[in-house]
Design a protein around this motif. Structure first.
Motif, PDB file in Angstrom:
ATOM      1  N   VAL A 218      -4.079  14.628   2.775  1.00 22.30           N
ATOM      2  CA  VAL A 218      -2.725  14.084   2.897  1.00 22.30           C
ATOM      3  C   VAL A 218      -1.837  14.509   1.724  1.00 22.30           C
ATOM      4  CG1 VAL A 218      -3.527  12.125   4.281  1.00 22.30           C
ATOM      5  CG2 VAL A 218      -3.222  11.831   1.817  1.00 22.30           C
ATOM      6  N   GLY A 219      -2.310  15.495   0.968  1.00 23.46           N
ATOM      7  CA  GLY A 219      -1.487  16.074  -0.102  1.00 23.46           C
ATOM      8  C   GLY A 219      -1.375  15.221  -1.337  1.00 23.46           C
ATOM      9  N   LEU A 220      -2.334  14.302  -1.554  1.00 19.33           N
ATOM     10  CA  LEU A 220      -2.273  13.437  -2.739  1.00 19.33           C
ATOM     11  C   LEU A 220      -3.587  13.499  -3.523  1.00 19.33           C
ATOM     12  CD1 LEU A 220      -0.607  10.301  -1.049  1.00 19.33           C
ATOM     13  CD2 LEU A 220       0.528  11.981  -2.502  1.00 19.33           C
ATOM     14  N   GLY A 221      -4.182  14.697  -3.517  1.00 20.45           N
ATOM     15  CA  GLY A 221      -5.514  14.862  -4.120  1.00 20.45           C
ATOM     16  C   GLY A 221      -5.578  14.546  -5.597  1.00 20.45           C
ATOM     17  N   ASP A 222      -4.417  14.614  -6.287  1.00 23.10           N
ATOM     18  CA  ASP A 222      -4.463  14.373  -7.739  1.00 23.10           C
ATOM     19  C   ASP A 222      -4.019  12.943  -8.091  1.00 23.10           C
ATOM     20  OD1 ASP A 222      -1.942  14.746  -6.826  1.00 23.10           O
ATOM     21  OD2 ASP A 222      -1.268  16.055  -8.457  1.00 23.10           O
ATOM     22  N   MET A 223      -4.010  12.069  -7.105  1.00 25.64           N
ATOM     23  CA  MET A 223      -3.490  10.712  -7.382  1.00 25.64           C
ATOM     24  C   MET A 223      -4.519   9.617  -7.136  1.00 25.64           C
ATOM     25  SD  MET A 223       0.407  11.092  -6.086  1.00 25.64           S
ATOM     26  CE  MET A 223       1.027   9.926  -7.247  1.00 25.64           C
ATOM     27  N   LEU A 224      -5.789   9.989  -7.153  1.00 28.16           N
ATOM     28  CA  LEU A 224      -6.842   9.024  -6.793  1.00 28.16           C
ATOM     29  C   LEU A 224      -6.810   7.751  -7.629  1.00 28.16           C
ATOM     30  CD1 LEU A 224      -9.999  11.263  -6.208  1.00 28.16           C
ATOM     31  CD2 LEU A 224      -8.497  10.209  -4.528  1.00 28.16           C
ATOM     32  N   ASP A 225      -6.445   7.894  -8.922  1.00 29.90           N
ATOM     33  CA  ASP A 225      -6.547   6.730  -9.809  1.00 29.90           C
ATOM     34  C   ASP A 225      -5.233   5.978  -9.987  1.00 29.90           C
ATOM     35  OD1 ASP A 225      -9.324   6.979 -10.305  1.00 29.90           O
ATOM     36  OD2 ASP A 225      -8.838   8.790 -11.454  1.00 29.90           O
ATOM     37  N   LYS A 226      -4.217   6.401  -9.234  1.00 33.42           N
ATOM     38  CA  LYS A 226      -2.944   5.664  -9.285  1.00 33.42           C
ATOM     39  C   LYS A 226      -3.078   4.384  -8.458  1.00 33.42           C
ATOM     40  CE  LYS A 226      -0.051   9.071 -10.875  1.00 33.42           C
ATOM     41  NZ  LYS A 226      -0.096   9.070 -12.327  1.00 33.42           N
ATOM     42  N   ARG A 227      -2.096   3.493  -8.664  1.00 30.58           N
ATOM     43  CA  ARG A 227      -2.050   2.285  -7.830  1.00 30.58           C
ATOM     44  C   ARG A 227      -0.818   2.344  -6.919  1.00 30.58           C
ATOM     45  NH1 ARG A 227      -6.214  -1.016  -9.903  1.00 30.58           N
ATOM     46  NH2 ARG A 227      -6.775  -0.072 -11.890  1.00 30.58           N
ATOM     47  N   PRO A 228      -0.847   1.591  -5.803  1.00 29.84           N
ATOM     48  CA  PRO A 228       0.218   1.714  -4.809  1.00 29.84           C
ATOM     49  C   PRO A 228       1.640   1.597  -5.361  1.00 29.84           C
ATOM     50  CG  PRO A 228      -1.561   0.414  -3.911  1.00 29.84           C
ATOM     51  CD  PRO A 228      -1.923   0.686  -5.346  1.00 29.84           C
ATOM     52  N   ASP A 229       1.851   0.709  -6.379  1.00 38.12           N
ATOM     53  CA  ASP A 229       3.232   0.520  -6.833  1.00 38.12           C
ATOM     54  C   ASP A 229       3.770   1.720  -7.612  1.00 38.12           C
ATOM     55  OD1 ASP A 229       1.862   0.214  -9.152  1.00 38.12           O
ATOM     56  OD2 ASP A 229       2.608  -1.800  -9.635  1.00 38.12           O
ATOM     57  N   GLU A 230       2.909   2.719  -7.864  1.00 39.34           N
ATOM     58  CA  GLU A 230       3.380   3.925  -8.555  1.00 39.34           C
ATOM     59  C   GLU A 230       3.874   4.975  -7.559  1.00 39.34           C
ATOM     60  OE1 GLU A 230       0.802   5.151 -12.023  1.00 39.34           O
ATOM     61  OE2 GLU A 230      -0.534   3.697 -11.083  1.00 39.34           O
ATOM     62  N   LEU A 231       3.842   4.667  -6.259  1.00 40.14           N
ATOM     63  CA  LEU A 231       4.151   5.664  -5.236  1.00 40.14           C
ATOM     64  C   LEU A 231       5.480   5.402  -4.545  1.00 40.14           C
ATOM     65  CD1 LEU A 231       0.740   5.832  -3.331  1.00 40.14           C
ATOM     66  CD2 LEU A 231       1.439   7.060  -5.370  1.00 40.14           C
ATOM     67  N   SER A 232       6.035   6.467  -3.963  1.00 38.26           N
ATOM     68  CA  SER A 232       7.219   6.308  -3.109  1.00 38.26           C
ATOM     69  C   SER A 232       6.764   5.765  -1.753  1.00 38.26           C
ATOM     70  CB  SER A 232       7.905   7.653  -2.905  1.00 38.26           C
ATOM     71  OG  SER A 232       7.079   8.479  -2.107  1.00 38.26           O
ATOM     72  N   GLY A 233       7.744   5.337  -0.930  1.00 35.76           N
ATOM     73  CA  GLY A 233       7.415   4.799   0.396  1.00 35.76           C
ATOM     74  C   GLY A 233       6.663   5.814   1.250  1.00 35.76           C
ATOM     75  N   GLY A 234       7.128   7.086   1.208  1.00 35.92           N
ATOM     76  CA  GLY A 234       6.478   8.139   2.005  1.00 35.92           C
ATOM     77  C   GLY A 234       5.037   8.348   1.565  1.00 35.92           C
ATOM     78  N   MET A 235       4.834   8.339   0.241  1.00 37.53           N
ATOM     79  CA  MET A 235       3.463   8.524  -0.285  1.00 37.53           C
ATOM     80  C   MET A 235       2.573   7.367   0.145  1.00 37.53           C
ATOM     81  SD  MET A 235       4.166   9.646  -4.150  1.00 37.53           S
ATOM     82  CE  MET A 235       4.567  11.296  -4.676  1.00 37.53           C
ATOM     83  N   ARG A 236       3.132   6.145   0.073  1.00 41.23           N
ATOM     84  CA  ARG A 236       2.321   4.970   0.456  1.00 41.23           C
ATOM     85  C   ARG A 236       1.896   5.100   1.924  1.00 41.23           C
ATOM     86  NH1 ARG A 236       5.093   1.629  -3.312  1.00 41.23           N
ATOM     87  NH2 ARG A 236       6.862   1.280  -1.942  1.00 41.23           N
ATOM     88  N   GLN A 237       2.812   5.598   2.769  1.00 43.77           N
ATOM     89  CA  GLN A 237       2.456   5.736   4.186  1.00 43.77           C
ATOM     90  C   GLN A 237       1.374   6.808   4.352  1.00 43.77           C
ATOM     91  OE1 GLN A 237       2.452   3.533   5.906  1.00 43.77           O
ATOM     92  NE2 GLN A 237       4.069   3.189   7.341  1.00 43.77           N
ATOM     93  N   ARG A 238       1.425   7.849   3.491  1.00 42.48           N
ATOM     94  CA  ARG A 238       0.380   8.870   3.587  1.00 42.48           C
ATOM     95  C   ARG A 238      -0.979   8.295   3.182  1.00 42.48           C
ATOM     96  NH1 ARG A 238       2.105  14.235   0.712  1.00 42.48           N
ATOM     97  NH2 ARG A 238       3.893  13.140  -0.126  1.00 42.48           N
TER      98      ARG A 238
END
Ligand SMILES: Nc1ncnc2c1ncn2[C@@H]1O[C@H](COP(=O)(O)OP(=O)(O)OP(=O)(O)O)[C@@H](O)[C@H]1O
Ligand SMILES: [Mg+2]
Length: 269
Positions: free
Chosen positions: A125-145
């Protein structure tokens, strides 16, 4: 003939059946979804689209009729049937890696394998480098991905999506549609997606099922035989837009008239 992935046979749903005002949300609804097919449900507000998704997901029971997946009656939730809502319902206290593999953990998968699975699916889903982030660090589109990744991690046969991109801006929404088509092709899952957007329906669907106003019934089942990627500039796209707008306008008018009648009725009662 191939076994359908989902089969709804004469399904009706009455909410609050034992109350003074039972509500017939869906009435005698029948349709089938083939394996790997992309279905879009389109219909006026309140016609029972979400209700139908909940019943296919096994989160609500039917009042009459049957729903089967792979010829087995749906009696409750199952990881074969994934559900994605309008707002990505991620756990804010968990990392994205733990969010997307939460279900795999429940299945008994250990931390090492879960991490591997998360890495693979988040790359998809194109977020391979974000494994250790938490949901509130993401945009709405990223959260849906991430919500899509979490559903895909369970390798569902059927993925249900209830207005998944409605809260996104137009540009992000278009990107998410392209992304979803790619994911769909790779996964081989059937998708049943609810939208209010005629353009989104035409861009995505193999078949568009248009509902009547409440009680929801199948008004028209339309096969979209256009090559993908589809362009809104294509005259055939336009023709479909016109057909769907007309079908929907009829039903929205009917829903309004019904509402006004019932309001007038309640004023004079
Ligand atoms: N849990 C519930 N209890 C009672 N009535 C409900 C419940 N959920 C939905 N309804 C009613 O059932 C009807 C269909 O609702 P539903 O949410 O399925 O419509 P919808 O087609 O998804 O609408 P929208 O496009 O606005 O999301 C509505 O009249 C709604 O008020
Ligand atoms: Mg809904």
């Amino acid at each position: 003939m191939a076994v359908p992935a989902v089969s709804c046979h004469q399904v009706s749903k009455v909410w609050n059946p034992d109350s003074a005002s039972p509500l017939l949300a869906l009435d005698d609804l029948s349709f089938e979804v083939e394996r790997g097919e992309f279905i879009v449900l389109l219909g006026p507000s309140g016609c029972g689209k979400s209700t139908l998704l909940y019943m296919i997901a096994g989160l609500e029971s039917t009042s009459s009729g049957t729903i089967e997946c792979d010829k087995l009656p749906v009696t409750g939730p199952d990881s074969d049937r994934g559900m994605i809502f309008q707002e990505a319902s991620l756990y804010p206290w968990l990392t994205l890696s733990d969010n997307v593999t939460f279900g795999l953990g429940l299945r008994g998968m250990g931390p090492g394998l879960r991490r591997e699975a998360a890495s693979k699916i988040m790359k998809k889903v194109g977020l391979g480098d974000m494994l250790d982030k938490r949901p509130d660090e993401l945009s709405g589109g990223m959260r849906q991905r991430v919500a899509v990744a979490r559903a895909l991690a369970m390798q569902p046969k059927v993925l249900m999506m209830d207005e998944p991109f409605a809260a996104l801006d137009v540009q992000t929404r278009t990107k998410m549609q392209d992304f979803l088509l790619q994911i769909w092709r790779d996964s081989g899952a059937s998708i049943i997606l609810v939208t209010h957007s005629i353009d989104e329906a035409i861009s995505l669907a193999d078949r568009i099922i248009v509902f009547t106003s409440r009680p929801g019934r199948v008004k028209k089942d339309i096969r979209v035989d256009l090559e993908r990627p589809r362009s809104p500039r294509d005259p055939a796209f336009h023709a479909l837009q016109d057909e769907l707008s007309e079908l929907l306008a009829d039903e929205v008018d009917r829903a309004f008239a019904d509402q006004q009648r019932s309001e007038t009725g309640s004023h004079t009662a």
